[in-house]
Design an enzyme around this catalytic site. Structure first.
Site, PDB file in Angstrom:
ATOM      1  N   VAL A  15      58.827 -11.011  64.623  1.00 53.75           N
ATOM      2  CA  VAL A  15      59.279 -11.884  63.527  1.00 53.75           C
ATOM      3  C   VAL A  15      60.228 -11.127  62.588  1.00 53.75           C
ATOM      4  O   VAL A  15      61.316 -11.607  62.273  1.00 53.75           O
ATOM      5  CB  VAL A  15      58.071 -12.459  62.741  1.00 53.75           C
ATOM      6  N   LYS A 107      48.425 -15.230  59.044  1.00 56.25           N
ATOM      7  CA  LYS A 107      47.323 -16.209  58.903  1.00 56.25           C
ATOM      8  C   LYS A 107      45.953 -15.545  58.871  1.00 56.25           C
ATOM      9  O   LYS A 107      45.047 -15.990  58.179  1.00 56.25           O
ATOM     10  CB  LYS A 107      47.373 -17.240  60.031  1.00 56.25           C
ATOM     11  N   GLU A 131      54.701 -20.311  54.730  1.00 59.58           N
ATOM     12  CA  GLU A 131      55.028 -21.397  55.664  1.00 59.58           C
ATOM     13  C   GLU A 131      54.850 -20.951  57.116  1.00 59.58           C
ATOM     14  O   GLU A 131      54.350 -21.702  57.967  1.00 59.58           O
ATOM     15  CB  GLU A 131      56.484 -21.844  55.432  1.00 59.58           C
ATOM     16  N   VAL A 134      51.261 -20.902  59.377  1.00 60.54           N
ATOM     17  CA  VAL A 134      50.615 -22.039  60.043  1.00 60.54           C
ATOM     18  C   VAL A 134      51.650 -22.774  60.884  1.00 60.54           C
ATOM     19  O   VAL A 134      52.642 -23.280  60.364  1.00 60.54           O
ATOM     20  CB  VAL A 134      49.989 -23.016  59.018  1.00 60.54           C
ATOM     21  N   ILE A 138      57.015 -25.153  62.082  1.00 68.04           N
ATOM     22  CA  ILE A 138      56.808 -26.508  61.549  1.00 68.04           C
ATOM     23  C   ILE A 138      56.570 -26.437  60.033  1.00 68.04           C
ATOM     24  O   ILE A 138      55.659 -25.739  59.600  1.00 68.04           O
ATOM     25  CB  ILE A 138      55.588 -27.184  62.225  1.00 68.04           C
ATOM     26  N   GLY A 189      55.031 -14.239  78.542  1.00 67.55           N
ATOM     27  CA  GLY A 189      55.031 -13.800  77.137  1.00 67.55           C
ATOM     28  C   GLY A 189      54.440 -14.833  76.192  1.00 67.55           C
ATOM     29  O   GLY A 189      54.556 -14.703  74.973  1.00 67.55           O
ATOM     30  N   GLU A 192      49.028 -12.963  74.828  1.00 66.76           N
ATOM     31  CA  GLU A 192      48.954 -11.511  74.644  1.00 66.76           C
ATOM     32  C   GLU A 192      48.235 -10.870  75.832  1.00 66.76           C
ATOM     33  O   GLU A 192      47.520 -11.554  76.574  1.00 66.76           O
ATOM     34  CB  GLU A 192      48.120 -11.205  73.383  1.00 66.76           C
ATOM     35  N   LYS A 207      44.403 -20.901  61.143  1.00 62.89           N
ATOM     36  CA  LYS A 207      45.386 -21.872  60.641  1.00 62.89           C
ATOM     37  C   LYS A 207      44.674 -23.085  60.046  1.00 62.89           C
ATOM     38  O   LYS A 207      45.066 -23.611  59.007  1.00 62.89           O
ATOM     39  CB  LYS A 207      46.320 -22.306  61.772  1.00 62.89           C
ATOM     40  N   GLY A 304      56.868 -17.751  68.082  1.00 64.74           N
ATOM     41  CA  GLY A 304      58.146 -17.235  68.575  1.00 64.74           C
ATOM     42  C   GLY A 304      58.938 -16.682  67.413  1.00 64.74           C
ATOM     43  O   GLY A 304      58.873 -17.214  66.292  1.00 64.74           O
TER      44      GLY A 304
HETATM   45  N1  LIG Z   1      55.046 -13.557  66.835  1.00 66.90           N
HETATM   46  C1  LIG Z   1      54.887 -14.829  66.482  1.00 66.90           C
HETATM   47  O1  LIG Z   1      55.302 -15.753  67.205  1.00 66.90           O
HETATM   48  C2  LIG Z   1      54.206 -15.172  65.195  1.00 66.90           C
HETATM   49  C3  LIG Z   1      54.067 -16.531  64.827  1.00 66.90           C
HETATM   50  C4  LIG Z   1      53.474 -16.861  63.626  1.00 66.90           C
HETATM   51  C5  LIG Z   1      52.991 -15.858  62.812  1.00 66.90           C
HETATM   52  N2  LIG Z   1      53.093 -14.555  63.204  1.00 66.90           N
HETATM   53  C6  LIG Z   1      52.555 -13.508  62.305  1.00 66.90           C
HETATM   54  O2  LIG Z   1      53.625 -12.653  61.888  1.00 66.90           O
HETATM   55  C7  LIG Z   1      53.133 -11.341  61.680  1.00 66.90           C
HETATM   56  C8  LIG Z   1      53.969 -10.372  62.523  1.00 66.90           C
HETATM   57  O3  LIG Z   1      53.854 -10.720  63.887  1.00 66.90           O
HETATM   58  P1  LIG Z   1      54.810 -10.076  64.999  1.00 66.90           P
HETATM   59  O4  LIG Z   1      54.555 -10.869  66.237  1.00 66.90           O
HETATM   60  O5  LIG Z   1      56.178  -9.941  64.486  1.00 66.90           O
HETATM   61  O6  LIG Z   1      54.123  -8.630  65.167  1.00 66.90           O
HETATM   62  P2  LIG Z   1      54.702  -7.363  65.945  1.00 66.90           P
HETATM   63  O7  LIG Z   1      55.796  -7.739  66.857  1.00 66.90           O
HETATM   64  O8  LIG Z   1      53.514  -6.636  66.464  1.00 66.90           O
HETATM   65  O9  LIG Z   1      55.347  -6.483  64.769  1.00 66.90           O
HETATM   66  C9  LIG Z   1      54.601  -5.817  63.795  1.00 66.90           C
HETATM   67  C10 LIG Z   1      55.518  -4.917  62.978  1.00 66.90           C
HETATM   68  O10 LIG Z   1      54.768  -4.319  61.925  1.00 66.90           O
HETATM   69  C11 LIG Z   1      55.008  -2.924  61.922  1.00 66.90           C
HETATM   70  N3  LIG Z   1      53.806  -2.260  61.435  1.00 66.90           N
HETATM   71  C12 LIG Z   1      52.562  -2.308  61.945  1.00 66.90           C
HETATM   72  N4  LIG Z   1      51.737  -1.533  61.227  1.00 66.90           N
HETATM   73  C13 LIG Z   1      52.492  -0.975  60.245  1.00 66.90           C
HETATM   74  C14 LIG Z   1      52.223  -0.070  59.202  1.00 66.90           C
HETATM   75  N5  LIG Z   1      51.018   0.439  59.025  1.00 66.90           N
HETATM   76  N6  LIG Z   1      53.241   0.286  58.388  1.00 66.90           N
HETATM   77  C15 LIG Z   1      54.483  -0.198  58.566  1.00 66.90           C
HETATM   78  N7  LIG Z   1      54.798  -1.075  59.552  1.00 66.90           N
HETATM   79  C16 LIG Z   1      53.809  -1.432  60.372  1.00 66.90           C
HETATM   80  C17 LIG Z   1      55.336  -2.547  63.357  1.00 66.90           C
HETATM   81  O11 LIG Z   1      56.080  -1.363  63.370  1.00 66.90           O
HETATM   82  P3  LIG Z   1      56.668  -0.711  64.747  1.00 66.90           P
HETATM   83  O12 LIG Z   1      57.648  -1.720  65.273  1.00 66.90           O
HETATM   84  O13 LIG Z   1      57.338   0.519  64.293  1.00 66.90           O
HETATM   85  O14 LIG Z   1      55.479  -0.497  65.621  1.00 66.90           O
HETATM   86  C18 LIG Z   1      56.138  -3.772  63.803  1.00 66.90           C
HETATM   87  O15 LIG Z   1      57.480  -3.617  63.468  1.00 66.90           O
HETATM   88  C19 LIG Z   1      51.647 -11.391  62.063  1.00 66.90           C
HETATM   89  O16 LIG Z   1      50.882 -11.581  60.899  1.00 66.90           O
HETATM   90  C20 LIG Z   1      51.541 -12.609  62.961  1.00 66.90           C
HETATM   91  O17 LIG Z   1      50.261 -13.208  62.946  1.00 66.90           O
HETATM   92  C21 LIG Z   1      53.690 -14.181  64.370  1.00 66.90           C
END
Ligand SMILES: NC(=O)c1ccc[n+]([C@@H]2O[C@H](COP(=O)([O-])OP(=O)(O)OC[C@H]3O[C@@H](n4cnc5c(N)ncnc54)[C@H](OP(=O)(O)O)[C@@H]3O)[C@@H](O)[C@H]2O)c1
Length: 437
Positions: A15, A107, A131, A134, A138, A189, A192, A207, A304
């Site tokens: 994200v 969330k 936003e 959840v 959307i 993808g 997980e 959510k 996504g």
């Molecule tokens: N992916 C989705 O589709 C989606 C949808 C809705 C909500 N979300 C929410 O959005 C958030 C992020 O999701 P994501 O999928 O983007 O996760 P992600 O791809 O795993 O990315 C997490 C990021 O946080 C960094 N990070 C982790 N621990 C850290 C720390 N201690 N200090 C500094 N940086 C740190 C990581 O650094 P490195 O890159 O250096 O490891 C990485 O860049 C989550 O809360 C998730 O629930 C995600």
């Protein structure tokens, strides 16, 4: 050109990385809409050197996201690290204590600590946008906090997890097993490597907890949700449901009644004619039943990088414009304490799959037990080709599917306990609630 609106982003993964790209790609459109540019002043992630496909060399770097959150150089802190506690909670807390607005997609954190975070935001006079937390892309939080005016919401329900929606849709359309669908979702993808959080229903529950608070103006209470996942759903269930005019979806449902609030996440049979039944694949759908607007359905991508980052940006622009809304729609002190309605009193129809010893009179005895519990049956299916995976190969057991008319869960459970005690059941019954939306 007016002064830029300076933000700090902690988390540059799926994200966060996409948000950096969109802020650069859409810079002209953002400036036009906002009347000033949005500028990324600083970022934080674990690795400074990782190739993220976006140029971060022009941003100040912070090893510690909490330090970034406290930086006086940013007007807004974006948390996209994830995690219920740890650095995400520490950094959000630090920003709000400093009076800096926060936008997060987290969330899990909001479900666990949403009340504490909302209180902090209120105390510091800082906005809190979530936003993206959840249903990804959307805009359901905006609809609930601002779009619905004074409408009273009686029920919220929908598919809140794209992984589960993908697996169940694929099982129905292509008649493949749960395990094969899950493996495919992982390959694509959509799931997980450790899919348990999604398929066990916990992601949807987080959510739902947030939606429930916004819908019913109550405190967030994620611990009060009845949660069942989809791993027990068999092709036999999908086929029997299809024959009877239903599809199986993992739904989050929250209802308000005189007894309190009922929140549940579980596989559910819904008629194929209901409005959300056709929302398949990785999409999410959220339905709101209200007094003034009646039923409102929002459907679209629930996850996504692109869709989620777009929601994060929408919150950033709202806050930059000075749009101030209490995080949970009302000041925290005005939210009602959460009162849980008893689940065993849940009323509705039920799908019951039984594995029954193939002896004369077994079916009649089962029907009698149902009748004794005051349950009337809408349909009974016993077909030789309907074999659940857990009874395949056991020649002395037959799969029987019962559909009940409206009844209460307590009665169904009592009847099933009696059927088990009679010795007719060859395995654990599979119970799936039916909702007629
Ligand atoms: N992916 C989705 O589709 C989606 C949808 C809705 C909500 N979300 C929410 O959005 C958030 C992020 O999701 P994501 O999928 O983007 O996760 P992600 O791809 O795993 O990315 C997490 C990021 O946080 C960094 N990070 C982790 N621990 C850290 C720390 N201690 N200090 C500094 N940086 C740190 C990581 O650094 P490195 O890159 O250096 O490891 C990485 O860049 C989550 O809360 C998730 O629930 C995600």
């Amino acid at each position: 050109m007016a002064e830029p609106f300076r933000i700090g982003i902690a988390g540059l993964g799926t994200v966060g990385g996409t948000l950096v790209r969109i802020v650069a790609d859409d810079a002209a459109a953002i400036s036009r809409r906002l009347g000033r540019p949005v500028e990324i002043a600083a970022v934080s992630a674990r690795s400074r050197t990782k190739d993220r496909g976006v140029d971060i060399s022009g941003f100040a770097w912070f090893d510690d996201p909490v330090e970034l959150a406290r930086s006086g150089d940013i007007a807004l802190f974006v948390e996209l690290m994830g995690g219920e506690d740890g650095p995400a909670l520490a950094a959000i807390t630090a920003a709000l204590e400093a009076g800096t607005p926060v936008v997060t997609a987290n969330k899990a954190l909001l479900a666990a600590h949403g009340m504490q975070i909302a209180r902090l935001a209120e105390a510091g006079g800082a906005s809190l946008g979530f936003e993206a937390a959840v249903a990804g892309g959307i805009p359901v939080i905006k609809a609930l906090r601002e779009g619905l005016g004074s409408a009273r919401i009686e029920r919220v329900y929908g598919m809140m997890n794209g992984t589960c929606n993908y697996i169940l849709s694929r099982m129905a359309i292509d008649a493949i097993s749960f395990d094969d669908c899950l493996a495919e979702a992982q390959r694509l993808g959509y799931a997980e490597a450790d899919p348990s959080f999604d398929i066990d229903g916990h992601d949807a529950a987080h959510k739902l907890a947030i939606l429930t608070s916004l819908c019913f103006q109550s405190e967030i209470s994620a611990g009060e949700i009845h949660v069942e996942g989809i791993s027990g759903i068999d092709q036999a269930d999908i086929r029997a449901a299809g024959d009877l005019g239903y599809v199986i979806k993992l739904l989050g449902i929250a209802t308000r009644s005189d007894e309190g609030i009922e929140q549940r996440v579980h596989p559910t049979l819904i008629p194929t004619t209901s409005a959300i039944a056709s929302v398949g694949g990785v999409l999410n759908a959220i339905a709101l039943e209200t007094n003034h607007v009646h039923e409102l359905i929002l459907a679209g991508p629930g996850a996504g990088g692109e869709a989620t980052a777009a929601s994060v940006l929408s919150d950033i622009l709202d806050i930059a414009r000075g749009n101030r809304v209490p995080p949970l729609g009302l000041p925290v002190a005005e939210l009602a304490p959460y009162v849980r309605a008893p689940m065993r009193a849940h009323e509705g129809g039920y799908y019951i799959r039984l594995s029954v010893h193939d002896v004369p009179g077994a079916l009649a005895a089962i029907a009698t037990r149902m009748g004794e519990a005051g349950i009337s049956l809408e349909s009974v299916i016993q077909r030789p080709d309907l074999v659940a995976a857990d009874t395949a190969g056991t020649s002395e057991a037959r799969t029987v599917v019962l559909i009940t008319h409206r009844t209460i869960e307590k009665s169904v459970r009592a009847a099933l306990a009696n059927i088990a005690a009679d010795g007719h059941a060859a395995g654990e019954p599979r119970l799936i609630r039916i909702e007629r939306f």
